[in-house]
Enzyme design. Structure first.
Site: not given
Ligand code: ADP
Ligand code: MG
Ligand code: ZN
Length: 626
Positions: A207, A430, A506
């Site tokens: 992370g 989203e 996308d």
């Protein structure tokens, strides 16, 4: 738990300085030890000196005459032998009768070497040892002599009751859950052994910086109440080749003796970088160290209870061998906290500070969007400093608000933090994906939607879960999937009447799917079951190459465009019919940053008017949506 790093000044420097001092001493003060300085003079000078009565001692050898003179007792002279029958008389006249005793005390070579070199070096070494030992003692590092090269200087924390616990780590529920299993194993390895289950040998905390990776590792040790060896990757990198590897060996030896225990390697990317990279000559030392680590991880018995945790914020640069099963095969994502996580972290750190009652942490968390745990801890501290500066004894809401600016202004330049408008766009994008997915009967429901920027660079994402059979997809399912992929862009276009670059991934995916439908899955009417493309290197990326004429290729391109367009229109239709829901869901996501699949479905099925977004409108400190 104060970290102490032993003095790292290379000892070799001290030795070199010692040698230099020694050499100067030898030359200046003990000339006679070092086969004394003997000056050569002519035979005539010698005779003159004898006649003048200065010569005190003479030694006549086969090939030279050595003598001393009383004007300077530290100097000696020599002169070549000369056939001179009158010499003895002359010497007798000057009062010298002994020609045999050596004038210069020649020490045996070995003895002089020992005295002039070995002894002083030994003394310096001993002093050095004592010095280091006393330093180490002073710094509370009880333990072995620091001069033993290749010892790992892993700090051992045997946890006391005051150690870090999971409750000190706010948010990060996913990571805590995964690590909880490791704690459970360390508490009761028998339970796992009985059933024959092996716990993963290693887990890798991944992370961005400051999200609490090191803190989590310490919490695991605190919860499990076992010894905790902590070492940072950079501590393995040594001046001498082979030392790093020796340290790794020693670390694992110690760990094996203390099992069950936890070994924590922080910033593992320092030694775990991909091998064979790094241009000229590479870095043999680092590679050796890494190889040793791999060997040790394979070598020890997983049932014994040695768990290796490692942390990194650059997982993509790690050597793939480290991530293989049996090594760090469990990857624990530690992401930036969301709204709720930030609020909790603020509360955890506020416990240690005197706060005014009724502080609205939610508002602070909202303004500090994108901040990491470390930054939030810093915000609390800044606020406390501020309160002290202005002579108050409690931290107020405005202290916190001010310090957010101080802390965030620093990092906003570093991290790409979304502006309010961008955040809004990403939220609609989203939700667009998720709604198109949910509104098509065949599409899988979403499990999680988030607009917290990922380390991967994605600004937000919608995680879909496919139900049932993964391996076979029907034509409708693929079409729906393409529609879902276009959903993000459609939402942007519907709401903002303009489009952004955010949909590039996308577009790529949708195009690939549409192309595959036609060229590989035989799902088009014109071409039927004809393979127009073949896949090569299935395990290495899966490149495709066309197997058709140029005219056919042009036609395929045409079909692909048409297919995607059709799905785009379908998605647009779906979203335009549900605009109120799109608005309210996007607003909800904007406020909360992460929503689960259940939450999403619940809200989608509710009447739009009842959405909780209306109530959140007048919270203080909240950025105004567009
Ligand atoms: P990392 O190792 O991921 O870079 P650290 O574990 O060193 O981050 O975190 C630095 C500090 O930030 C911690 O000591 C703690 O005070 C604070 N912190 C970070 N994440 C959290 C969290 N989830 N909960 C509470 N405090 C946190
Ligand atoms: Mg760290
Ligand atoms: Zn998208």
């Amino acid at each position: 738990m104060k970290d102490y790093t032993p003095p790292k000044k290379p000892l070799i420097y001290y030795y070199l300085i010692g040698m230099l001092i020694l050499m100067i001493l030898n030359v200046l003060f003990f000339p006679q030890i070092l086969s004394a300085q003997v000056e050569e003079v002519s035979y005539g000078t010698f005779l003159t000196m004898v006649d003048e009565g200065n010569v005190t001692q003479v030694e006549i050898n086969q090939d030279e005459i050595v003598f001393a003179d009383d004007s300077d007792p530290t100097r000696y002279y020599k002169t070549g032998p000369m056939y001179d029958p009158g010499l003895t008389d002359r010497l007798y006249d000057a009062g010298i009768t002994d020609f045999g005793t050596p004038v210069v005390e020649e020490m045996p070579w070995l003895l002089s070497f020992l005295i002039s070199w070995v002894l002083p070096i030994g003394i310096i070494y001993l002093i050095g040892q004592l010095f280091i030992r006393s330093m180490v003692k002073k710094n509370g590092m009880g333990g072995g002599p620091a001069m033993t090269f290749g010892k790992s200087n892993a700090k051992v924390y045997v946890q006391s009751t005051g150690g870090v616990k999971f409750s000190d780590v706010a948010g990060e529920d996913e990571a805590k859950e995964l690590l909880g299993e490791i704690v459970d194993f360390l508490h009761d390895p028998e339970k796992y052994a009985r059933i024959g289950a092996t716990i993963p040998k290693g887990a890798l905390l991944v992370g961005p910086p400051g999200t609490g990776k090191t803190l989590l590792a310490k919490a695991v040790a605190g919860e499990a109440n076992v010894p905790f060896f902590s070492i940072s990757g950079s501590e393995f990198v040594e001046m001498f080749v082979g030392m790093g590897a020796a340290k790794v060996r020693d670390l694992f030896k110690q760990a094996n003796e203390k099992a069950p225990c936890i070994v924590f390697i922080d910033e593992i990317d320092t030694i775990g970088k991909k091998r064979g990279e790094g241009g000229l000559g590479g870095n043999d030392e680092r590679e050796q160290t890494l190889n040793q680590l791999l060997t040790e991880m394979d070598g020890f018995d997983g049932k014994k209870g040695v768990i290796i945790l490692a942390a990194t914020n650059r997982p993509d640069s790690l050597d793939p061998a480290l991530l293989r099963p049996g090594r760090f095969d469990r990857r624990i994502p530690v992401e930036l906290p969301d709204q709720k996580g930030r609020e909790d972290i603020l509360k955890v750190h506020a416990r240690k500070v005197a706060m005014e009652p009724n502080i609205d942490f939610g508002a602070i968390a909202r303004v500090a969007a994108g901040a990491s745990g470390a930054e939030l801890a810093n915000i609390i501290n800044e606020a406390a400093l501020r309160a002290v500066r202005s002579g108050r004894d409690k931290v107020s809401q405005s202290d916190l608000e001010e310090s957010v600016e101080v802390v965030i202004a620093g990092y906003q330049k570093k991290n790409a933090i979304l502006s309010d408008k961008e955040k809004m766009i990403v939220a609609y994008h989203e939700i667009g994906h998720a709604m198109v997915a949910a509104l098509q009967s065949h599409s899988a429901p979403v499990t999680k939607i988030t607009i917290i920027p990922r380390t991967s660079g994605a600004l937000g994402y919608t995680m879909q879960v496919d139900q049932g059979n993964h391996y076979l997809m029907s034509k409708e399912e693929i079409e729906n999937k393409i529609a879902t992929l276009t959903g993000g862009r459609v939402a942007e276009e519907l709401i903002f009447q303009s489009v952004t670059t955010g949909a590039s991934n996308d577009i790529e995916q949708a195009t690939r799917l549409a192309r595959a439908m036609i060229t590989r899955y035989g799902m088009s009417e014109e071409f039927g079951m004809v393979a127009l493309e073949t896949v090569q290197n299935q395990y290495l990326g899966g490149d495709t190459s066309l197997a058709c004429s140029a005219e056919t290729a042009a036609l395929v391109d045409h079909r692909v465009v048409k297919l995607v367009k059709t799905q785009y229109e379908k998605a647009k239709e779906l979203l335009s019919q549900n605009l109120p829901k799109l608005h309210s869901l996007a607003k909800y996501l904007y406020d909360n940053e992460t929503i689960t699949g259940q939450e999403f479905m619940r809200l989608l099925e509710q009447e739009p008017a009842k959405l909780p977004s209306a109530e959140s409108e007048d919270r203080p400190g909240q950025p105004r949506p567009l």
